[in-house]
Design an enzyme around this catalytic site. Structure first.
Site, PDB file in Angstrom:
ATOM      1  N   ASP B 404       0.999  -1.125  -0.103  1.00 49.38           N
ATOM      2  CA  ASP B 404      -0.356   0.317  -0.380  1.00 49.38           C
ATOM      3  C   ASP B 404       1.028   0.994  -0.179  1.00 49.38           C
ATOM      4  O   ASP B 404       1.688   1.239  -0.105  1.00 49.38           O
ATOM      5  CB  ASP B 404      -0.890  -0.258   1.063  1.00 49.38           C
ATOM      6  CG  ASP B 404      -1.469   0.701   1.813  1.00 49.38           C
ATOM      7  OD1 ASP B 404      -2.153   1.434   0.700  1.00 49.38           O
ATOM      8  OD2 ASP B 404      -1.623   0.959   2.440  1.00 49.38           O
ATOM      9  N   GLU B 511      -6.896  15.265   7.533  1.00 46.58           N
ATOM     10  CA  GLU B 511      -7.661  16.556   7.878  1.00 46.58           C
ATOM     11  C   GLU B 511      -7.224  17.163   9.306  1.00 46.58           C
ATOM     12  O   GLU B 511      -7.401  18.254   9.664  1.00 46.58           O
ATOM     13  CB  GLU B 511      -9.640  16.260   8.950  1.00 46.58           C
ATOM     14  CG  GLU B 511     -10.352  15.141   7.393  1.00 46.58           C
ATOM     15  CD  GLU B 511     -11.655  15.043   8.168  1.00 46.58           C
ATOM     16  OE1 GLU B 511     -11.727  14.443   9.357  1.00 46.58           O
ATOM     17  OE2 GLU B 511     -12.634  15.506   7.071  1.00 46.58           O
ATOM     18  N   PHE B 553     -17.990  11.538   4.694  1.00 47.59           N
ATOM     19  CA  PHE B 553     -16.671  10.998   3.443  1.00 47.59           C
ATOM     20  C   PHE B 553     -16.770   9.546   3.480  1.00 47.59           C
ATOM     21  O   PHE B 553     -17.601   8.777   4.736  1.00 47.59           O
ATOM     22  CB  PHE B 553     -15.241  11.345   4.132  1.00 47.59           C
ATOM     23  CG  PHE B 553     -14.025  10.486   2.984  1.00 47.59           C
ATOM     24  CD1 PHE B 553     -13.788  11.543   2.238  1.00 47.59           C
ATOM     25  CD2 PHE B 553     -13.412   9.254   2.939  1.00 47.59           C
ATOM     26  CE1 PHE B 553     -12.634  11.408   1.445  1.00 47.59           C
ATOM     27  CE2 PHE B 553     -12.645   9.499   1.925  1.00 47.59           C
ATOM     28  CZ  PHE B 553     -12.526   9.961   0.849  1.00 47.59           C
ATOM     29  N   ARG B 804      -5.489   4.189  -7.859  1.00 46.94           N
ATOM     30  CA  ARG B 804      -6.852   4.471  -8.402  1.00 46.94           C
ATOM     31  C   ARG B 804      -7.080   3.039  -7.871  1.00 46.94           C
ATOM     32  O   ARG B 804      -8.455   3.087  -8.749  1.00 46.94           O
ATOM     33  CB  ARG B 804      -7.361   4.987  -9.698  1.00 46.94           C
ATOM     34  CG  ARG B 804      -6.838   6.797  -9.450  1.00 46.94           C
ATOM     35  CD  ARG B 804      -7.713   7.742  -8.662  1.00 46.94           C
ATOM     36  NE  ARG B 804      -7.081   9.105  -9.180  1.00 46.94           N
ATOM     37  CZ  ARG B 804      -7.501  10.220  -8.902  1.00 46.94           C
ATOM     38  NH1 ARG B 804      -7.868  10.212  -7.030  1.00 46.94           N
ATOM     39  NH2 ARG B 804      -6.749  11.094  -9.223  1.00 46.94           N
TER      40      ARG B 804
END
Lengths: 341, 1146
Positions: B404, B511, B553, B804
């Protein structure tokens, strides 16, 4: 404070073991070790090999087959006659047969190591436990009880098939036969004679009474307590011939110690001359294609004659030397940088 | 899961209930029909498998389901039933031992589970019953009961929060024991419920239990005496999960909705699917070979036995008559029992103890990973975690690494770098040097010293302050230092400052970075209280906004929004999200100015977000509000309907600006990747991130080098041709295939290929959309063709980047590679919940104990704190484990082959009578005592190459690639060695026994002496063989090797020194001692040991001829690499990306 403790609790132990860092010896089989090692081993092996070879060569052995299946052999007549047939085997020694001389009998194609045969014995009986006289072990079948259901002691195939040829050796001096005295002691393992096999405790002072209520093995001419009429202490389960027979041989061609010649004039060996061996031929072997032989041999520190060990040591020893030479050449040619370090 | 499906299947027609109705406090409700108390399961948790009564049968059944145990059971039964050479004890004892040990272990584990269950089930809880507070055992809670929970207690079942002691109707909860996230989560009471629970008359309608911790849909009907029932929606924010702990709240009341085994915690409690390692497959293959050897040996012996017996006189010589029973037995039955007897005699060739040893090796060996202090991370105070020990050796076999990006390659430690407001670039410099914090840098676009209007600036910063779900961590007195805060306090080592020390808690580090970024520019988010968001602006004034709605989200929308009302009454919608999801929803004229910045930031490796806003008129808001309320109350398809509303609201916005957040690379990420590639592994980066960002990360990690030719297969390249996407894709695939596969120098196959040809390295880039195009092409045939083309290209590339990606696509890719030709071993490493699917799919799943919760760690096979630890885990631990277990397996087969071969050969000399060569004690003890400990010690401690060298020289990993030590070649070598030694032992002693008079007193040796000599040679040879192979002699090795030889001698003396009353036959009485009194026996033992070890010594010396070269050179090589590598990494990231860009094909 608390946080510190937590930290130490969570942090893995920093010990050599947990970190896989135990001090270790890391041997490397480098040429520097292996070549001299091979030379040393080779030399040692060759040394041992030479000693073994010479020792083994000096052992004298006399083997005579007396199966009697060939028509010209002395025991031919006995192969199909009644028990206790006698035959004579003559031989000549050209030089002194150094003593102490050991007298073996040998059988071949005889499977003492057959599994069913090997377990067909009752060690409890043989250790003198009278309880098993009444009820021998089931492994002894079909020689557990006789046709009248009387228990057989000693039971089983091994005991039943005990070797029963007897030998007498005569030295012919000036046409006269002088019996060479046989020593029947010390032919069985010490532990077998003294610990493993025990006679039942005497009843009324006789061994015979202890065997009451049992029958002798079917093939035996005499019961166990009368095996050696000449020596009362050599009877029952402690009969040395019986002990020797009960230690089953490893291979189908085997020999077993019969007597030692250690007494009288013959303690130093059998002098050159003519001998005659009188055999009481009882034991049938032809039915299963077996053979019988007698072996006279003296022994050395390594036991009986056996060329194999000496030759094997010599071969391996020289192999080591040769290989170290080859390695030396290879290494000298290709020069390995870190060898010897 | 299964249960649910079953419920759906069977309960379908009879009672199709997708929801359950709960009467709060068991009070019948006026509106409903007759009150039927529904039946739900009780609140007892049962995690134990056995009870006292069923333990024995159930455990035995479980154990004998294992094929190996079953095999030994059969052997044992045969020994009991048929007359066999060895007593049933010889195989019964080891089997009994193994079964007992396993049963005790499992019984103990189950006892612990019982204890844990009881602790939970008997825990006293407080219930509200008819206005009385009663104490009850937890297991007696029924659905509908109102439960009181006080601070720091865990919830006894799944509860709907009715009342909290806090004023703002919230409570804080930590779910550390459920998913490992230790931050505090806020849960809300159901709005409009009475304060007095006595009077509350309500029913709850909610879905049937399901295991997803983060999903809950329900509805509450509140009845008041005179009014219409009020309906309130219930979501996961109202549900308190069993196992979670109440924090920062004095006490709460809740109504039980799911109890016992239906709680989400219990539903999540299920074993993971078993992964099997390649070594285990090899063991099974070898077992099959040995089984064939066993059967053929038995067949040969049986056949020869009857051939031999057919000769006259041999079947039943006079001295060995058969019993009546034997004579009566039917011939074929005799043959069959003979065959079985031979099987029993030779069954030791497949040792029961190997399984035990392998299990022990794996279990104990895995401790070295947990113990390794190099894996200890001082930041999180944790080391590595081993969830399964079955795969230790697989770590040494990895060929493909799927990693990842965010949180794995990068730190997921976000830092606000710059922003762009209205097309002007703002880069932050240290606020302490420049008072207003803003400064304009040399952005190529923005004109020097120009700023956007102050109004826009402030709007942008307010948007950053408002549009998030961050909570402010209260430093109340209730939570001292013991409480763990998700450590994002603002102080970057600076002076303790009240504002900077403020802790923010958020589900996503982006955030926090944004809120902190805004803070640096003077806008501080003070917190959310009673739906009021407070902001301290640049002038230190407090602005208050009413939070109306949060549009959460989600990864599909890739954006989130808030709707707030200012104190002037305006209603504003702020939205932030990925550029691709924002740009189509804003006015187009604003886009171009900002797009340039966004793209440039992305190529520099920053994570970019766009911020937009929109003003809602009163009517608009009213409509939106109604729609949202309605969607939230829906019981069915709530998600879809919400999404639909969100999408409708978030349109026609105006773009304010964009942010760039840097996600720094993990420590030593590049070195680790380089080492993995050097070790012959292919690294694939699978990320949900943008291509540009991901690509630059790949360059930074040196997965792509300057010379790497990039092959791109993305939506961008597909759209270039202007033709249909599929055609274009087909064309590109063929082109790339030609370049990377066909034109590449002829492959030698396997890993060696790439290293023999340093000619051209290729990198491949694909994105999620294109991947699904490749995998799901319309005709099946072309799909599989594309897939194979794609795979072939990828296999010839040094690194592959898939961007993606949806989580499921990650797993799809892993699966595709896993099932491709050669079945390569795959490893997945990730830190977030989105990596779980690929972690589960790969052969080895590695979780990183990162910032994104503990999902990945819980589902992984191994968990490490940092990416850099992967290097040691694979190169050192994996390598060593593989070598150890491979050697263990080979050695086990070898030592049992040369153990049993003499016994087989002996049959030719004992009339095929199944006579065992060795005594029963030796047969039993050989694998248990005499030869087991040295190999176990070896397989735990061996380091044939020291750990430092393994880490220095990654290429060493390739020496064991593709299961090198357990392929048929090495297996053949070991088998031949076993054959050679077995023959040697038997015939060597056979030659000696041509004259059995081996003692100097002329006495002869019998068959047990024969066996004992062979056995002595055997034990010494196999032990010394292991000693020869041992390269790392710790004191343990010395102790165990010399100790077990000494033990053998001691045991033999002991066993032969006593008349054992329980033995029928005193076969070995003084045999060993007598053997030692014979010089010839000594000499033959020494000779045979020497001779059988000779080939091994020679081979070791010959092998050594090559190894010093390799090992001498290697350190210097890696030194060179070490000098080179800092230089390349020292090059600025930006320069590299731009210069490398030129190599891109398209």
């Amino acid at each position: 404070m608390m946080k510190k403790k937590e930290e130490t609790a969570n942090r893995p132990d920093n010990t050599a073991f947990t970190q896989q860092r135990l001090p270790a010896w890391q041997p490397m089989l480098s040429a520097g070790i292996v070549i001299p090692g091979f030379v040393l081993i080779g030399m040692a092996f060759i040394g041992i090999g030479v000693a073994l070879f010479i020792t083994s060569r000096n052992i004298q052995v006399l083997e005579r087959d007396y199966t009697g299946d060939e028509s010209n052999s002395p025991c031919n007549t006995c192969t199909h006659s009644s028990p206790d047939c006698n035959c004579v085997l003559n031989f000549t020694l050209s030089k002194l047969f150094e003593g102490p001389v050991f007298f073996y009998y040998g059988l071949s194609n005889y499977y003492q190591n057959y599994r069913r045969y090997g377990v067909s014995r009752d060690d409890s009986q043989l250790s003198g436990d009278v309880a098993y006289f009444k009820n021998p072990d089931s492994n002894c079948a079909p020689y557990r009880v006789d046709s009248k259901s009387v228990p057989i002691v000693p039971c089983g195939s091994i005991a039943n098939s005990m070797f029963n040829d007897t030998f007498r050796l005569y030295h012919i001096v000036n046409g006269k036969e002088m019996e060479v005295p046989f020593d029947g002691k010390g032919i069985a393992w010490w532990t077998d004679y003294n610990v493993k096999f025990r006679n039942p405790s005497l009843v009324n002072g006789t061994l015979k009474a202890a065997f009451d209520g049992t029958v002798k093995p079917i093939n035996w001419p005499k019961p166990a307590y009368e095996l050696d009429p000449t020596d009362s202490s050599n009877n029952g389960f402690l009969n040395q011939d019986f002990l020797v027979w009960m230690r089953a041989a490893a291979l189908p061609d085997f020999r077993k110690l019969y007597r030692r010649i250690t007494q009288g004039d013959y303690a130093a060996g059998l002098p050159a001359g003519n001998y005659s061996l009188k055999i009481t031929y009882n034991y049938p072997v032809l039915s299963f294609g077996g053979r019988k032989k007698i072996v006279l041999s003296n022994v050395s520190w390594m036991g009986g004659k056996n060329q194999f060990l000496g030759i094997a040591y010599l071969v391996i020893g020289s192999l080591c030397i040769v290989m170290s030479m080859v390695m030396l050449i290879v290494y000298a040619k290709f020069k390995f940088p870190d060898d010897g370090s | 899961m299964l249960r649910r499906r079953l419920n759906r299947l069977f309960g379908g027609d009879e009672r199709r209930v997708d929801s359950r109705t709960i009467y709060v406090g068991h009070r019948p409700c006026p509106g409903s029909e007759a009150f039927i108390p529904p039946k739900f399961c009780d609140n007892r948790i049962v995690s134990s498998k056995y009870t006292v009564w069923n333990f024995l049968p159930k455990n035995l059944f479980e154990q004998f389901r294992r094929i190996a145990n079953f095999y030994f059971l059969i052997i044992f039964l045969v020994q009991v039933i048929v007359d066999t050479p060895t007593s049933p004890v010889t195989s019964g004892l080891p089997l009994f031992f193994v079964i007992t040990v396993t049963a005790i272990k499992q019984g103990y584990e189950d006892w612990l589970r019982h204890k844990a269950d009881n602790e939970v089930n008997k825990y006293l809880v407080t219930l509200l019953e008819n206005g009385q507070r009663t104490r009850k055992e937890s297991e007696k809670i029924k659905v509908g009961d109102v439960v009181e929970v006080v601070e720091d207690e865990t919830f006894p079942c799944d509860l709907i929060l009715l009342r909290s002691s806090r004023d703002d109707d919230t409570c804080f909860v930590t779910t550390a024991s459920l998913d490992g996230e230790s931050n505090h989560k806020t849960h809300y009471t159901v709005p409009d419920t009475e304060r007095d629970l006595e009077l509350l008359n309500a029913t709850i309608e909610c879905e049937q239990p399901q295991p997803d911790l983060y999903k809950f849909v329900g509805r509450m009907h509140i009845y008041r005496d005179d009014q219409e029932p009020v309906v309130r929606s219930l979501g996961p924010e109202n549900l308190l999960l069993k196992g979670a702990t109440l924090k920062n709240t004095k006490k709460i009341y809740g109504v039980a909705v799911y109890t016992g085994m239906e709680t989400k915690m219990a539903l999540n409690y299920q074993g993971k699917s078993q992964k099997r390692s390649v070594v285990e497959k090899s063991i099974n293959a070898f077992l099959l070979v040995y089984l064939c050897i066993l059967v053929s040996k038995a067949l040969v012996c049986t056949t020869l036995k009857y051939v031999w017996q057919s000769k006259p006189g041999q079947d039943e010589p006079w001295y060995n008559h058969k019993t009546q029973k034997e004579k009566d037995t039917y011939l074929y039955l005799k043959m069959f029992t003979d065959f079985l007897s031979f099987m029993v005699l030779f069954n030791f060739i497949i040792p029961v103890s190997m399984y035990v040893t392998v299990e022990m090796q794996k279990f104990l060996g895995s401790f070295f990973i947990t113990w390794d202090k190099d894996f200890f991370d001082p930041e999180i105070q944790e080391g590595a975690l081993v969830n399964t020990s079955d795969l230790n050796e697989e770590l040494g076999q990895v060929e493909y690494v799927f990693t990842d990006k965010t949180g794995t390659l990068t730190q997921n430690n976000m830092e606000f770098i710059e922003c762009c407001i209205d097309g002007f670039q703002y880069k932050y410099r240290d606020s302490r040097t420049e008072l207003d914090g803003f400064c304009v840098t040399d952005g190529p676009v923005s004109k020097l010293q120009q700023k956007a209007g102050r109004e826009k600036e402030e709007l942008f910063l307010r948007a950053l302050c408002l549009c998030h779900t961050v909570q402010v961590k209260e430093a109340g007195p209730g939570d001292g230092g013991a409480d763990l805060v998700d450590g994002v306090d603002g102080g970057d080592g600076g002076v303790p400052h009240e504002a900077e020390q403020r802790g923010f808690i958020a589900s996503s580090p982006d955030e926090v970075a944004l809120v902190k970024g805004a803070m640096k520019y003077g806008f501080t988010f003070l917190g959310l209280e009673c739906k009021q968001m407070k902001i301290q602006n640049r002038n230190n004034d407090i602005e208050v906004y009413e939070l109306l709605h949060v549009l959460n989200f989600d990864p599909v929308r890739r954006r989130m929004s808030v709707i707030v009302r200012t104190n002037t009454g305006e209603t504003l919608l702020f939205c932030k999200g990925a550029d691709s999801s924002i740009f189509p929803r804003v006015k187009q004229d604003e886009v171009d100015r900002i797009r340039m910045h966004v793209e440039r930031n992305a190529t520099e490796g920053y994570r970019t977000l766009c911020v937009a806003y929109k003003q809602l008129s009163a009517e608009e808001y009213a409509r939106v509000d109604a729609e949202l309320q309605e969607a939230r109350l829906a019981l069915q398809d709530r998600e879809e309907r919400l999404m639909d509303v969100y999408n409708r609201v978030e349109t026609g916005m105006s773009l304010i600006g964009a942010t760039a957040v840097e996600d720094r690379l993990q420590e030593e990420a590049a070195e680790t990747m380089e080492a993995l590639q050097g070790a012959g592994m292919k690294v694939w980066v699978l990320t949900g991130d943008k291509m540009e960002t991901a690509k630059s990360t790949c360059y930074a990690c040196r997965l792509f080098q300057r010379g790497t030719e990039l092959l791109e297969l993305t939506v961008r390249t597909l759209e270039e041709g202007g033709r249909k996407r599929e055609e274009r894709m087909h064309e590109l695939l063929l082109d790339y295939h030609k370049r990377a596969v066909q034109d590449a120098p002829p492959a030698k196959g396997g890993v060696t290929r790439r290293w023999s040809s340093p000619a051209q390295e290729y990198g491949f880039i694909i994105d999620g959309a294109t991947l699904s195009l490749v995998l799901n092409a319309t005709p099946e045939a072309s799909a599989s063709r594309y897939k194979s083309l794609f795979l072939q290209i990828c296999q010839n590339c040094t690194a592959v980047l898939c961007c993606r990606m949806a989580p499921l696509q990650k797993a799809q890719i892993v699966k595709m590679v896993k099932n491709s030709k050669g079945n390569p071993i795959t490893l997945s490493i990730g830190d977030g919940a989105n990596d779980v699917s690929m972690i589960l799919e790969a052969h080895v799943g590695i979780g990183i104990k990162g910032k994104e919760g503990r999902q990945a760690v819980r589902n992984s096979d191994y968990a490490i704190p940092k990416l850099k630890h992967l290097k040691k885990l694979l190169l050192a631990h994996g390598h060593l484990y593989y070598v150890r277990i491979a050697h263990l397996v080979q050695y086990f087969f070898y030592k049992n082959l040369c153990f049993i071969l003499p016994q087989f050969l002996y049959q030719f000399f004992c009339g095929y009578s199944q006579q065992p060569l060795y005594d029963a004690a030796y047969l039993t003890m050989y694998n248990i005592c005499f030869t087991s400990m040295p190999i176990l010690a070896y397989s735990l401690l061996e380091q044939h190459i020291s750990i430092e060298i393994l880490l220095d020289d990654a290429k060493l990993y390739r020496e064991i690639a593709k299961n090198a030590m357990l392929r048929w070649g090495p297996f053949l070598y070991w088998t031949l060695l076993g054959l050679f030694q077995g023959l040697l032992f038997f015939f060597g002693v056979h030659c000696l026994f041509r004259n059995p008079a081996l003692q100097d007193n002329g006495q002869v040796f019998g068959n047990w002496s024969y066996g004992t000599i062979v056995f002595t040679v055997l034990v010494f040879t196999v032990t010394l063989k292991l000693a020869l192979d041992t390269r790392h002699w710790t004191w343990i090795n010395h102790f165990v090797i010399w100790g077990s030889l000494a033990f053998y001698v001691f045991f033999s003396f002991f066993w032969g020194g006593i008349i054992w009353p329980f033995l029928k036959h005193q076969r070995l009485y003084f045999v060993f001692a007598n053997m030692l009194s014979s010089v010839s026996a000594w000499l033959v033992i020494i000779l045979l040991i020497m001779l059988s070890l000779l080939p091994d010594i020679l081979l070791a010396v010959l092998r050594r001829r090559n190894s010093p070269h390799a090992r001498q050179k290697k350190p210097s090589q890696s030194n060179m690499g070490g000098i080179q590598s800092p230089r390349s990494s020292a090059r600025p990231l930006l320069m590299r990306t731009f210069s490398d860009e030129s190599n891109t094909v398209i």
